[in-house]
Design an enzyme around this catalytic site. Structure first.
Site: not given
Length: 418
Positions: A27-28, A92, A120, A164-165, A307, A405
């Protein structure tokens, strides 16, 4: 098997797990690849995308801003358009990556999300966008962002210690800003640094120059993004749960197509397995893991891969002694307060733990009894419940549909392996 609105009875292993699994794309990586394709100067393809909710939300967000996404083919708009109402869900990557792109639109963009989304962390990113000239109506979702009428030219400072996002979101769009981007992090230590490395590596593939003249300081040169056809690697954080099935049962579990090189933080699970006394090895294109004896407690700094905390907690629950998982205070702001959720999940099966300022102390030796693990609508908590249930009969997980998700068919794949 449908698990909507009911408890999922997790399958116990009848013996050492011995199996091979294929997991969907990261996903990232996938969401970054989609966004970069939409920012590029020409159409391109992104192969290996997962069918996850987060990836669908990212694709829909980019469509709302004017990109055309048809399967793996992405056509960037001539100019991003305003007027969209973006559903961030609990993703996120959507709520933190799309607002910087919306800075390039020709009008305001609205953002909303799930009920928990307003909790969040988002304020530091929004403050940075305001410093660049954006108009923003709130410091959390829901909100409306109006692009700058006049862009501010100068350095931007941000406290990204919660995620960090914040940094990745600004870097991803920074080359398209009129003056590029001069960004500094100022605050406590950055979490999940490998995710920033992933962002910079993927930008470099698109021809974007990101200099780091000193730690926590990035300078992005303005310019066009080269179109690149991308292939997304398997999601190594999702893969970690399957590898641990072999470790916890004294067997061997393998994940196919494990990349030789990666910036995914999930790859750090290999070193963690060995810290607890398990083993890992590469078998051709697969990565395998297991154990040949009892696991032993240890100290694990998970600041680079927070994570992984829920599945590492499963290792600690089985290992003999008290393990300490540190560097993870910021995961209180993830899909749920993960420190509390993990503590409650372990308590449900009789494993003692203590929530500390920056992590967890878990006294292992195995679960004492079955029980109901509350997922708190968090996909990673379903992974923890599945692992606990593998070695403890009678474990059930509530709201297990949260796995959609990042991996909608997790339960089917898990039951096949177990």
């Amino acid at each position: 098997m449908s698990v909507m609105n009911r408890l999922w009875p997790t399958p116990p292993a009848n013996g050492p797990v011995d199996g091979v699994v294929v997991v969907p794309g990261s996903k990232s990586e996938g969401n970054r690849a989609l966004l970069l394709a939409a920012l590029s100067e020409r159409p391109s393809t992104v192969l290996g995308l997962s069918a996850s909710r987060d990836t669908s939300l990212m694709a829909d967000a980019l469509r709302g801003l004017g990109a055309v996404i048809d399967g793996s083919h992405v056509s960037p708009p001539e100019r991003f358009r305003g007027g969209a109402d973006i559903d961030c869900g609990l993703a996120g990557t959507v709520m933190r990556f799309i607002p910087p792109v919306a800075m390039l639109a020709d009008g305001p963009t609205r953002f909303h999300g799930d009920a928990r989304a307003s909790e969040r962390p988002l304020t530091p990113l929004l403050s940075a966008l305001q410093a660049l000239g954006a108009g923003i109506t709130a410091d959390h979702l829901p909100l409306t962002l109006t692009p700058p009428a006049v862009w501010t030219h100068g350095p931007v400072t941000i406290d990204a210690s919660q995620s960090s996002q914040f940094v990745s979101g600004l870097l991803l769009a920074g080359a398209r800003f009129p003056h590029g981007l001069d960004l500094r992090h100022q605050g406590a230590a950055l979490p999940s640094r490998p995710h920033i490395d992933m962002t910079i590596a993927m930008l470099a593939a698109h021809g974007v120059q990101v200099d780091e003249p000193e730690p926590d300081h990035w300078v992005v040169t303005p310019g066009a993004l080269r179109a690149v056809d991308a292939v997304v690697d398997p999601d190594l954080t999702n893969a970690a749960a399957f590898l641990l099935a072999g470790v916890l049962t004294g067997g061997c579990a393998s994940v196919e197509h494990w990349p030789l090189e990666t910036t995914q933080p999930g790859a750090l699970i290999l070193g963690v397995i060995e810290q607890f006394g398990g083993w890992t090895r590469r078998d051709g294109e697969a990565m395998s893991a297991g154990s040949n004896g009892p696991l032993t407690a240890c100290y694990v700094d998970l600041s680079a891969a927070s994570e992984l905390t829920p599945v590492v907690a499963a290792l600690a629950a089985v290992a003999k002694g008290t393990s300490r998982l540190t560097g993870i205070g910021h995961i209180r702001g993830h899909e749920t307060d993960r420190l509390v959720a993990i503590h409650d999940a372990l308590a449900a099966v009789g494993v003692p733990s203590v929530v500390e300022d920056d992590g967890l102390a878990i006294t292992g030796g195995g679960a004492r009894h079955g029980g109901i693990v509350d997922s708190a609508d968090d996909h990673r908590m379903v992974h923890l419940g599945a692992l606990l249930g593998l070695v403890t009969p009678g474990v059930q997980v509530s709201r297990a549909e949260a796995v959609a998700k990042t991996m909608p068919d997790f339960i089917e794949r898990w039951e096949s392996l177990a």
